[in-house]
Design an enzyme around this catalytic site. Structure first.
Site, PDB file in Angstrom:
ATOM      1  N   ASP A  15       0.908  -1.102  -0.041  1.00  0.00           N
ATOM      2  CA  ASP A  15       0.025   0.039  -0.097  1.00  0.00           C
ATOM      3  C   ASP A  15       0.790   1.401   0.152  1.00  0.00           C
ATOM      4  OD1 ASP A  15      -2.055   1.774   0.193  1.00  0.00           O
ATOM      5  OD2 ASP A  15      -3.083   0.957   1.888  1.00  0.00           O
ATOM      6  N   SER A  69      -5.906   5.147  -0.720  1.00  0.00           N
ATOM      7  CA  SER A  69      -5.881   3.662  -0.732  1.00  0.00           C
ATOM      8  C   SER A  69      -7.153   3.262  -1.090  1.00  0.00           C
ATOM      9  CB  SER A  69      -5.377   3.179   0.847  1.00  0.00           C
ATOM     10  OG  SER A  69      -4.159   3.699   0.963  1.00  0.00           O
ATOM     11  N   ASP A  99     -10.011  -1.345   6.753  1.00  0.00           N
ATOM     12  CA  ASP A  99      -9.368  -0.460   6.230  1.00  0.00           C
ATOM     13  C   ASP A  99      -9.673  -0.595   4.847  1.00  0.00           C
ATOM     14  OD1 ASP A  99      -7.822   2.123   6.613  1.00  0.00           O
ATOM     15  OD2 ASP A  99      -5.867   0.966   6.262  1.00  0.00           O
ATOM     16  N   THR A 153      -7.668  -0.624   1.731  1.00  0.00           N
ATOM     17  CA  THR A 153      -6.971  -1.585   1.064  1.00  0.00           C
ATOM     18  C   THR A 153      -7.439  -2.942   1.060  1.00  0.00           C
ATOM     19  OG1 THR A 153      -5.030  -0.294   0.851  1.00  0.00           O
ATOM     20  CG2 THR A 153      -4.892  -2.620  -0.078  1.00  0.00           C
TER      21      THR A 153
END
Length: 196
Positions: A43, A92, A150, A152
């Site tokens: 990431d 992201s 989150d 990603t």
């Protein structure tokens, strides 16, 4: 022009909406070759980050690295342009969504063509790779060293225009039912009454 519940067969499609023309090339999926696929995403990592990591960890002499990273020996590597549909600067959510769906979206969005409605879950959806794999009867694992909800990791399986809608992202993981789901973020999996 918004087209919902649409499925396209391989071929070339043209759509005219007002004065705008859009053309899609839809490609057929070839025969299955790989038994297993593991997608590693660094990431925020660029080739420059890899070079820096290699030089710091292996050393440098006469302008050359003194060794390789394990990632340098992976058999397949790709670079993906992940700029958002609304900004050159990505985040992201929409960059991981580009990996997971093959479609561009707006910053903070995952698995959707972002629109301007108030509800972040009613935008036109595109199928992320984890949902595609499950639909085809394949096993799916999503593993991260951050919170599982989150951007990603969530982009691999979920649909939302707002990456911070953690509780609803977790609900979508329960719908997808990955075979393996490892990461942080326990608070969003517990009821509000839970102590701690």
């Amino acid at each position: 022009l918004i087209l919902r519940d649409l499925s396209l067969k391989p071929g070339r499609y043209s759509v005219r909406a007002g004065a705008a023309d859009v053309t899609w090339n839809v490609y057929a999926t070839g025969p299955r070759k790989a038994k297993n696929v593991i997608l590693f995403i660094g990431d925020g990592m660029s080739p420059a980050h890899r070079i820096g990591a290699r030089l710091l960890s292996k050393g440098i002499a006469q302008g050359k690295s003194l060794g390789k990273l394990a990632i340098d020996d992976m058999p397949h590597m790709a670079l993906v342009a992940t700029a958002g549909s609304d900004s050159i600067i990505t985040d992201s959510a929409n960059s991981a969504s580009a990996y997971a769906t093959g479609h561009k979206t707006a910053n903070a969005a995952m698995g959707v063509y972002a629109d301007r409605t108030a509800n972040p879950f009613d935008d036109p959806k595109v199928e992320p790779i984890a949902r595609l794999a499950k639909r085809r009867g394949l096993a799916v694992g999503i593993v991260t060293n951050t919170e599982i909800e989150d951007a990603t990791p969530a982009a691999m399986a979920t649909h939302t225009r707002r990456r911070a809608t953690y509780d609803q992202i977790v609900e979508q993981f329960f719908d997808v039912k990955p075979d393996v789901l490892l990461g942080g973020g326990l608070a969003n999996f517990l009821p509000k009454e839970a102590v701690g």
